[in-house]
Scaffold this active site. Structure first.
Site, mmCIF file in Angstrom:
data_model
loop_
_atom_site.group_PDB
_atom_site.id
_atom_site.type_symbol
_atom_site.label_atom_id
_atom_site.label_comp_id
_atom_site.label_asym_id
_atom_site.label_seq_id
_atom_site.Cartn_x
_atom_site.Cartn_y
_atom_site.Cartn_z
ATOM 1 N N TYR A 24 0.851 -1.206 0.000
ATOM 2 C CA TYR A 24 0.000 0.000 0.000
ATOM 3 C C TYR A 24 0.885 1.255 0.000
ATOM 4 O O TYR A 24 0.635 2.206 -0.743
ATOM 5 C CB TYR A 24 -0.930 -0.016 1.222
ATOM 6 C CG TYR A 24 -1.713 1.271 1.377
ATOM 7 C CD1 TYR A 24 -2.676 1.636 0.448
ATOM 8 C CD2 TYR A 24 -1.466 2.130 2.453
ATOM 9 C CE1 TYR A 24 -3.380 2.833 0.579
ATOM 10 C CE2 TYR A 24 -2.165 3.321 2.595
ATOM 11 C CZ TYR A 24 -3.117 3.668 1.652
ATOM 12 O OH TYR A 24 -3.801 4.856 1.777
ATOM 13 N N SER A 106 -3.110 13.542 7.728
ATOM 14 C CA SER A 106 -4.057 13.167 6.674
ATOM 15 C C SER A 106 -5.484 13.129 7.211
ATOM 16 O O SER A 106 -5.711 12.819 8.379
ATOM 17 C CB SER A 106 -3.664 11.783 6.143
ATOM 18 O OG SER A 106 -4.736 11.197 5.452
ATOM 19 N N GLN A 127 -4.526 18.072 6.331
ATOM 20 C CA GLN A 127 -4.890 17.812 4.929
ATOM 21 C C GLN A 127 -6.343 17.394 4.828
ATOM 22 O O GLN A 127 -6.823 16.557 5.586
ATOM 23 C CB GLN A 127 -4.002 16.691 4.356
ATOM 24 C CG GLN A 127 -4.364 16.270 2.943
ATOM 25 C CD GLN A 127 -5.262 15.052 2.897
ATOM 26 O OE1 GLN A 127 -5.176 14.178 3.752
ATOM 27 N NE2 GLN A 127 -6.150 14.985 1.901
ATOM 28 N N TYR A 129 -9.465 16.105 2.097
ATOM 29 C CA TYR A 129 -9.901 15.632 0.783
ATOM 30 C C TYR A 129 -11.248 16.260 0.415
ATOM 31 O O TYR A 129 -11.984 16.689 1.292
ATOM 32 C CB TYR A 129 -10.102 14.108 0.812
ATOM 33 C CG TYR A 129 -8.853 13.305 0.571
ATOM 34 C CD1 TYR A 129 -8.105 13.480 -0.594
ATOM 35 C CD2 TYR A 129 -8.435 12.334 1.476
ATOM 36 C CE1 TYR A 129 -6.968 12.719 -0.829
ATOM 37 C CE2 TYR A 129 -7.295 11.570 1.248
ATOM 38 C CZ TYR A 129 -6.582 11.765 0.092
ATOM 39 O OH TYR A 129 -5.464 11.022 -0.150
ATOM 40 N N THR A 155 -6.313 18.608 -0.820
ATOM 41 C CA THR A 155 -5.882 17.688 -1.886
ATOM 42 C C THR A 155 -6.961 17.547 -2.953
ATOM 43 O O THR A 155 -8.091 17.166 -2.641
ATOM 44 C CB THR A 155 -5.548 16.309 -1.288
ATOM 45 O OG1 THR A 155 -4.547 16.495 -0.286
ATOM 46 C CG2 THR A 155 -5.037 15.348 -2.348
ATOM 47 N N ARG A 164 -5.041 0.752 -8.417
ATOM 48 C CA ARG A 164 -3.750 0.278 -7.895
ATOM 49 C C ARG A 164 -3.739 -1.250 -7.896
ATOM 50 O O ARG A 164 -4.377 -1.889 -7.064
ATOM 51 C CB ARG A 164 -3.528 0.837 -6.495
ATOM 52 C CG ARG A 164 -3.586 2.359 -6.504
ATOM 53 C CD ARG A 164 -3.141 2.978 -5.215
ATOM 54 N NE ARG A 164 -3.459 4.402 -5.243
ATOM 55 C CZ ARG A 164 -3.780 5.119 -4.179
ATOM 56 N NH1 ARG A 164 -3.795 4.551 -2.989
ATOM 57 N NH2 ARG A 164 -4.053 6.394 -4.287
ATOM 58 N N LYS A 251 -3.150 20.948 -3.162
ATOM 59 C CA LYS A 251 -2.201 19.855 -3.430
ATOM 60 C C LYS A 251 -2.679 18.967 -4.570
ATOM 61 O O LYS A 251 -3.816 18.484 -4.550
ATOM 62 C CB LYS A 251 -2.043 19.003 -2.166
ATOM 63 C CG LYS A 251 -1.167 17.770 -2.323
ATOM 64 C CD LYS A 251 -0.909 17.126 -0.977
ATOM 65 C CE LYS A 251 -0.035 15.900 -1.077
ATOM 66 N NZ LYS A 251 -0.743 14.698 -1.537
ATOM 67 N N HIS A 275 0.588 12.808 -6.527
ATOM 68 C CA HIS A 275 0.175 11.925 -5.432
ATOM 69 C C HIS A 275 1.150 10.740 -5.310
ATOM 70 O O HIS A 275 0.758 9.622 -5.000
ATOM 71 C CB HIS A 275 -1.246 11.412 -5.685
ATOM 72 C CG HIS A 275 -2.078 11.250 -4.439
ATOM 73 N ND1 HIS A 275 -2.976 12.186 -4.018
ATOM 74 C CD2 HIS A 275 -2.144 10.261 -3.516
ATOM 75 C CE1 HIS A 275 -3.561 11.761 -2.902
ATOM 76 N NE2 HIS A 275 -3.065 10.598 -2.578
ATOM 77 N N ARG A 278 0.339 7.664 -7.509
ATOM 78 C CA ARG A 278 -0.703 6.766 -7.016
ATOM 79 C C ARG A 278 -2.054 7.013 -7.671
ATOM 80 O O ARG A 278 -3.008 6.301 -7.416
ATOM 81 C CB ARG A 278 -0.857 6.925 -5.495
ATOM 82 C CG ARG A 278 0.397 6.582 -4.741
ATOM 83 C CD ARG A 278 0.362 7.103 -3.316
ATOM 84 N NE ARG A 278 -0.482 6.347 -2.423
ATOM 85 C CZ ARG A 278 -0.144 5.199 -1.859
ATOM 86 N NH1 ARG A 278 1.032 4.652 -2.116
ATOM 87 N NH2 ARG A 278 -0.966 4.578 -1.038
HETATM 88 C C1 FNR Z 1 -0.228 9.232 0.274
HETATM 89 N N1 FNR Z 1 -0.585 10.505 -0.162
HETATM 90 C C2 FNR Z 1 -1.667 11.144 0.411
HETATM 91 N N2 FNR Z 1 -1.971 12.423 0.060
HETATM 92 C C3 FNR Z 1 -2.993 13.085 0.643
HETATM 93 O O1 FNR Z 1 -3.222 14.238 0.318
HETATM 94 N N3 FNR Z 1 -3.744 12.443 1.610
HETATM 95 C C4 FNR Z 1 -3.519 11.155 1.996
HETATM 96 O O2 FNR Z 1 -4.194 10.634 2.868
HETATM 97 C C5 FNR Z 1 -2.468 10.463 1.356
HETATM 98 N N4 FNR Z 1 -2.204 9.160 1.679
HETATM 99 C C6 FNR Z 1 -1.066 8.548 1.189
HETATM 100 C C7 FNR Z 1 -0.735 7.266 1.634
HETATM 101 C C8 FNR Z 1 0.451 6.693 1.210
HETATM 102 C C9 FNR Z 1 0.834 5.344 1.716
HETATM 103 C C10 FNR Z 1 1.314 7.392 0.318
HETATM 104 C C11 FNR Z 1 2.623 6.801 -0.128
HETATM 105 C C12 FNR Z 1 0.957 8.632 -0.140
HETATM 106 C C13 FNR Z 1 0.284 11.244 -1.097
HETATM 107 C C14 FNR Z 1 1.378 11.970 -0.340
HETATM 108 O O3 FNR Z 1 0.862 13.041 0.409
HETATM 109 C C15 FNR Z 1 2.452 12.535 -1.274
HETATM 110 O O4 FNR Z 1 1.847 13.312 -2.276
HETATM 111 C C16 FNR Z 1 3.290 11.446 -1.940
HETATM 112 O O5 FNR Z 1 3.586 10.419 -1.026
HETATM 113 C C17 FNR Z 1 4.578 12.056 -2.457
HETATM 114 O O6 FNR Z 1 5.349 11.135 -3.114
HETATM 115 P P1 FNR Z 1 6.560 10.309 -2.452
HETATM 116 O O7 FNR Z 1 7.292 11.230 -1.498
HETATM 117 O O8 FNR Z 1 5.911 9.168 -1.715
HETATM 118 O O9 FNR Z 1 7.342 9.890 -3.626
#
Ligand code: FNR
Length: 382
Positions: A24, A106, A127, A129, A155, A164, A251, A275, A278
């Site tokens: 995940y 989050s 943050q 959503y 976000t 995914r 974001k 993201h 993702r």
């Molecule tokens: C996230 N990201 C994310 N973003 C957000 O706005 N709310 C969230 O709840 C989450 N949850 C989340 C879970 C996991 C496991 C990951 C890896 C990422 C995105 C996160 O804020 C961010 O944009 C990315 O993780 C940046 O990329 P890197 O640093 O993982 O490469």
């Protein structure tokens, strides 16, 4: 195991977490091309080495939204952080606080807002959503305000959940029989004990406080899927802008037109982000998207960037491309899973050292001096 980089923390996290959680964190959308490009594109940005410039009084500190930061970095919002270590959001927030950078909670955290803010000295970022249930959005916004959160990170790149494949295989995207098996299994007793999850559904603090009943991890994907709102547009955000008096950061921006719209909307900052690869596979990496966005809005709004940042060197690269500060997601999630708060503190120390080395050898003494001048010319446009 010797740990000297984010890569090492990734390996350590893989050993410690049940597969459904490791994947995940680690995985991305579809074939994960954007996830790979985030890291690869950044690693290809060539820096100009400069020498003999007396770099003894170099500083990585900076200011963002009126807050002092030890370096231009914040912890990104990462859902389910409290499943990677016991009360994980509190541990990560304490590490960020100790090392002088902001922590972003989050929406889908395990620890609720009210548990994290009293544990730290600096103001927390929150943050949010875009969700169908506007009552929930209002509820968490009011609570974040009451708890003294400073900056709202809004976000916008998840109007629908991304596909995914790894999550589908691991049981994370439902039907959730596989996940339930992990939660109840004795295969990971150390993890289950450490996180305090064994045999029980895990509670998602912000959501359960709103609903007035515990929400288990089993409900997570279903709740998310039912609640993301594809009908949202800029005008729907006005009540949030009016309600939130502090800085508001949008974001999930990858296009200069959207960056301009964020300025017109009156946002204080944007996060250039896909993201972490993702959401929509095939979109630009953040490093590739950055120069055009910086051209469009640099100086009019704070530009934050994430997706692919794994080291202090990457922070310098992202800033040289036009960002004012970076966020890290996976890097800190791995460190937290591997070693809890101490792991995140150590990771931040490593990043600070790497940043200092990169600044010394590119001949810049302050964050404000990091610019396109630090890049080899051909690299300015990817
Ligand atoms: C996230 N990201 C994310 N973003 C957000 O706005 N709310 C969230 O709840 C989450 N949850 C989340 C879970 C996991 C496991 C990951 C890896 C990422 C995105 C996160 O804020 C961010 O944009 C990315 O993780 C940046 O990329 P890197 O640093 O993982 O490469």
């Amino acid at each position: 195991m010797i740990i000297s980089s984010t890569k090492d923390y990734r390996k350590a996290a893989q050993r410690r977490l049940p597969p459904f959680l490791f994947h995940y964190i680690d995985g991305g959308a579809y074939d994960e091309a954007t996830l790979r490009n985030n890291v690869d594109d950044l690693s290809k940005i060539a820096l100009r080495q400069r020498i003999l410039k007396n770099m003894s009084d170099l500083t990585t500190s900076t200011e963002l939204f009126g807050e002092k930061l030890s370096m231009p970095l914040a912890l990104a919002p990462v859902g389910l952080t409290g499943m990677y270590a016991k009360r994980g959001e509190v541990q990560a927030a304490k590490a960020a606080d100790k090392k002088g950078i902001p922590f972003t909670l989050s929406t889908v955290s395990v620890c609720p807002i009210e548990e994290v803010t009293p544990a730290i000295n600096r103001p927390m970022w929150f943050q949010l959503y875009v969700l169908r249930d506007r009552g929930f959005m209002k509820n968490v916004l009011e609570r974040a305000k009451a708890a003294g959160c400073s900056t709202l990170v809004f976000t916008v790149d998840m109007p629908v959940p991304g596909a995914r494949y790894r999550d589908a295989h691991s049981g994370m995207s439902g039907p959730n029989a596989a996940m339930r098996r992990y939660l109840q299994s004795t295969l990971y007793p150390h993890w289950a004990w450490n996180v305090g999850i064994h045999g029980k559904p895990h509670d998602l603090g912000n959501i359960s406080r709103y609903l007035g009943k515990p929400t288990g991890l089993e409900d997570y994907i279903g709740w998310l899927g039912a609640n993301f709102d594809p009908s949202i547009s800029w005008k729907d955000l006005q009540w949030i802008r009016d309600f939130w008096e502090g800085p508001m950061v949008i974001k999930g921006i990858l296009d200069p037109e959207d960056a301009r719209d964020a300025v017109a909307f009156g946002a204080d900052g944007i996060v250039v982000s896909n993201h972490g690869g993702r959401q929509l596979d095939g979109v630009l990496s953040s490093a590739a998207a950055m120069p055009a966005i910086a051209d469009a809005v640099k100086g009019k709004i704070k530009i934050l960037a994430d997706s692919g940042v794994r080291s202090g060197l990457d922070i310098v690269r992202m800033l040289a491309l036009g960002a004012d500060a970076c966020l890290i997601g996976r890097a800190f999630a791995y460190a937290l899973a591997a070693q809890g708060q101490a792991g995140v503190e150590n990771l931040l120390d490593l990043m600070m050292k790497e940043m200092r080395v990169a600044m010394t050898l590119t001949g810049v003494k302050s964050v404000a001096e990091i610019s396109g001048e630090c890049l080899v010319r051909a690299e300015k446009e990817l």
